[in-house]
Design a protein around this motif. Structure first.
Motif, short mmCIF file in Angstrom:
data_model
loop_
_atom_site.label_atom_id
_atom_site.label_comp_id
_atom_site.label_asym_id
_atom_site.label_seq_id
_atom_site.Cartn_x
_atom_site.Cartn_y
_atom_site.Cartn_z
N LYS A 242 11.92 19.29 -8.57
CA LYS A 242 13.22 19.25 -9.22
C LYS A 242 13.07 18.89 -10.70
O LYS A 242 13.77 19.43 -11.57
CB LYS A 242 14.13 18.22 -8.53
CG LYS A 242 14.55 18.63 -7.12
CD LYS A 242 15.46 17.58 -6.50
CE LYS A 242 15.88 17.99 -5.09
NZ LYS A 242 16.76 16.96 -4.46
N PHE A 243 12.15 17.98 -10.99
CA PHE A 243 11.96 17.52 -12.36
C PHE A 243 11.48 18.64 -13.27
O PHE A 243 11.97 18.81 -14.40
CB PHE A 243 10.95 16.36 -12.38
CG PHE A 243 10.64 15.84 -13.76
CD1 PHE A 243 11.45 14.88 -14.35
CD2 PHE A 243 9.54 16.31 -14.47
CE1 PHE A 243 11.16 14.40 -15.62
CE2 PHE A 243 9.24 15.84 -15.73
CZ PHE A 243 10.06 14.88 -16.31
N VAL A 244 10.50 19.43 -12.79
CA VAL A 244 9.89 20.44 -13.66
C VAL A 244 10.84 21.58 -14.00
O VAL A 244 10.59 22.34 -14.95
CB VAL A 244 8.60 21.03 -13.03
CG1 VAL A 244 7.57 19.94 -12.82
CG2 VAL A 244 8.89 21.75 -11.72
N ALA A 245 11.91 21.72 -13.24
CA ALA A 245 12.85 22.80 -13.50
C ALA A 245 13.47 22.69 -14.89
O ALA A 245 13.73 23.69 -15.56
CB ALA A 245 13.94 22.82 -12.44
N ASN A 246 13.68 21.46 -15.34
CA ASN A 246 14.38 21.27 -16.61
C ASN A 246 13.72 20.29 -17.57
O ASN A 246 14.31 19.95 -18.60
CB ASN A 246 15.82 20.79 -16.34
CG ASN A 246 16.60 21.76 -15.48
OD1 ASN A 246 16.79 22.90 -15.83
ND2 ASN A 246 17.05 21.29 -14.32
N ASN A 247 12.52 19.84 -17.24
CA ASN A 247 11.89 18.83 -18.08
C ASN A 247 10.46 19.20 -18.45
O ASN A 247 9.75 19.83 -17.68
CB ASN A 247 11.87 17.47 -17.36
CG ASN A 247 13.26 16.92 -17.15
OD1 ASN A 247 13.85 16.31 -18.03
ND2 ASN A 247 13.81 17.16 -15.97
N SER A 248 10.04 18.77 -19.63
CA SER A 248 8.70 19.06 -20.13
C SER A 248 7.66 18.16 -19.50
O SER A 248 7.91 16.99 -19.20
CB SER A 248 8.68 18.87 -21.66
OG SER A 248 7.36 18.88 -22.14
N PHE A 249 6.44 18.71 -19.32
CA PHE A 249 5.33 17.91 -18.82
C PHE A 249 4.83 16.92 -19.88
O PHE A 249 4.03 16.04 -19.58
CB PHE A 249 4.18 18.81 -18.37
CG PHE A 249 4.36 19.34 -16.98
CD1 PHE A 249 4.11 18.54 -15.88
CD2 PHE A 249 4.78 20.64 -16.76
CE1 PHE A 249 4.29 19.01 -14.59
CE2 PHE A 249 4.96 21.13 -15.48
CZ PHE A 249 4.72 20.31 -14.39
N SER A 250 5.30 17.09 -21.10
CA SER A 250 4.88 16.17 -22.16
C SER A 250 5.33 14.74 -21.88
O SER A 250 4.75 13.78 -22.41
CB SER A 250 5.46 16.63 -23.51
OG SER A 250 4.95 17.90 -23.87
N TRP A 251 6.36 14.58 -21.04
CA TRP A 251 6.80 13.24 -20.67
C TRP A 251 5.67 12.47 -19.98
O TRP A 251 5.56 11.25 -20.14
CB TRP A 251 8.01 13.32 -19.73
CG TRP A 251 9.30 13.64 -20.44
CD1 TRP A 251 10.00 14.81 -20.39
CD2 TRP A 251 10.03 12.78 -21.32
NE1 TRP A 251 11.12 14.74 -21.18
CE2 TRP A 251 11.17 13.50 -21.76
CE3 TRP A 251 9.84 11.48 -21.79
CZ2 TRP A 251 12.10 12.96 -22.64
CZ3 TRP A 251 10.78 10.93 -22.66
CH2 TRP A 251 11.88 11.66 -23.07
N PHE A 252 4.84 13.16 -19.24
CA PHE A 252 3.74 12.49 -18.56
C PHE A 252 2.67 12.07 -19.55
O PHE A 252 1.98 11.07 -19.34
CB PHE A 252 3.16 13.40 -17.47
CG PHE A 252 4.13 13.69 -16.37
CD1 PHE A 252 4.46 12.71 -15.44
CD2 PHE A 252 4.74 14.93 -16.27
CE1 PHE A 252 5.37 12.96 -14.42
CE2 PHE A 252 5.65 15.20 -15.25
CZ PHE A 252 5.98 14.22 -14.33
N ALA A 253 2.52 12.83 -20.62
CA ALA A 253 1.57 12.44 -21.68
C ALA A 253 2.02 11.13 -22.32
O ALA A 253 1.19 10.29 -22.70
CB ALA A 253 1.47 13.55 -22.73
N ALA A 254 3.33 10.95 -22.41
CA ALA A 254 3.87 9.72 -23.00
C ALA A 254 3.52 8.50 -22.16
O ALA A 254 3.50 7.37 -22.66
CB ALA A 254 5.39 9.84 -23.15
N TYR A 255 3.25 8.72 -20.88
CA TYR A 255 2.81 7.63 -20.00
C TYR A 255 1.29 7.49 -20.03
O TYR A 255 0.76 6.37 -20.11
CB TYR A 255 3.26 7.88 -18.57
CG TYR A 255 2.53 7.02 -17.55
CD1 TYR A 255 2.88 5.69 -17.37
CD2 TYR A 255 1.46 7.54 -16.82
CE1 TYR A 255 2.20 4.89 -16.46
CE2 TYR A 255 0.77 6.75 -15.91
CZ TYR A 255 1.14 5.43 -15.73
OH TYR A 255 0.45 4.65 -14.84
N ARG A 256 0.59 8.61 -19.99
CA ARG A 256 -0.87 8.59 -19.89
C ARG A 256 -1.54 7.93 -21.10
O ARG A 256 -2.51 7.19 -20.95
CB ARG A 256 -1.40 10.02 -19.73
CG ARG A 256 -1.12 10.67 -18.39
CD ARG A 256 -1.50 12.14 -18.46
NE ARG A 256 -2.89 12.31 -18.87
CZ ARG A 256 -3.88 12.65 -18.03
NH1 ARG A 256 -3.62 12.85 -16.75
NH2 ARG A 256 -5.11 12.81 -18.48
#
Length: 274
Positions: A242-256
């Protein structure tokens, strides 16, 4: 290995296996930080069976269609449709990680589990996510998947042998670079992982009881851990799709990136052992 450690690590496995933040890296870090020991690659590989079972259940319809379509195509050339081709794409895409996994078994279970490597990769590979999001056109759908995509994403899956990279992160990023949209890249990433993870888990099962590196776990601990990873993993897949439908994977980089830098700091201060 104690029971608290088993349950905690299994929950972490379920939470992080499908998110592009590296389940193996998190298991390595958390186990070292709170229990002062590496749970080991064998334990990780076995409880991953639980998260892969979650994939089998979540995508049961698609997986059944692929299996039956592939078998039908083998028996009758006239029935070689989309599912038949998809079956071959998953098989071919799995070959690179199987070969490297077997040949590099000792390296994967020992040298590559150095915490400095894990922390560094957590930070550096985050920029791959960002580039993939910026450069990928994300305009290709599921029906447009082809053998080239499978081979490239299969090669990217090999990066997951290094704790900190993330299996889904590597394959999804490759998919985005190839122009696949996020949902398709994520879905094929999960399907592609099934043979490799199931094979790795079964192959590592004997070593999990008496590992050459890492901690030993009992049969009951491995069983419970796998079940916990399954339940949490299923919830994680549902959320991520559900998340990937409308959100960038760059958000995970912000955590990593902050996570990797924090681990480096803890290593430098001596709170963590490489």
């Amino acid at each position: 290995m104690g029971w608290v450690q088993t349950i905690v690590l299994s929950i972490i496995q379920g939470l992080t296996e499908f998110l592009p933040i590296s389940s193996s890296g998190h298991l390595r870090i958390i186990s070292e930080l709170f229990w002062g020991a590496d749970a080991g690659a064998s334990f990780t590989a076995v409880i991953q069976l639980g998260t892969e079972a979650a994939v089998l259940v979540f995508f049961a319809k698609e997986i059944w269609q692929i299996i039956t379509g592939w078998i039908a195509g083998l028996l009758n050339k006239e029935k070689r449709g989309r599912e038949y081709k998809m079956g071959w794409m998953i098989i071919v895409g799995t070959i690179p990680v199987v070969v490297l996994g077997v040949l590099g078994k000792d390296l994967i279970r020992e040298s590559l589990r150095n915490m400095w490597i894990t922390a560094t990769v957590l930070v550096l590979f985050s920029f791959v996510f960002i580039l993939a999001e910026k450069m990928g056109k994300k305009d290709r759908g599921y029906e447009e998947l082809n053998m080239k995509d499978a081979i490239v994403m299969g090669l990217a899956q090999c990066l997951a042998l290094i704790p900190g990279v993330s299996r889904s992160g590597g394959t999804i990023s490759a998919g985005l670079f190839l122009g696949l949209n996020r949902e398709v890249a994520a879905k094929f990433s999960f399907l592609l992982a099934i043979p490799a993870v199931l094979g790795s888990g079964l192959y590592s099962l004997p070593d999990a009881f008496a590992p050459q590196a890492g901690q030993a776990a009992t049969g009951m601990q491995l069983t419970v851990g796998t079940l916990v990873a399954f339940v949490v993993g299923y919830i994680s897949i549902a959320w991520l799709m559900k998340f990937v439908a409308n959100n960038s994977f760059s958000w995970f980089a912000a955590y990593r990136i902050p996570a990797g830098l924090l681990v480096m700091l803890l290593l430098a201060l001596g709170y963590l052992t490489p």
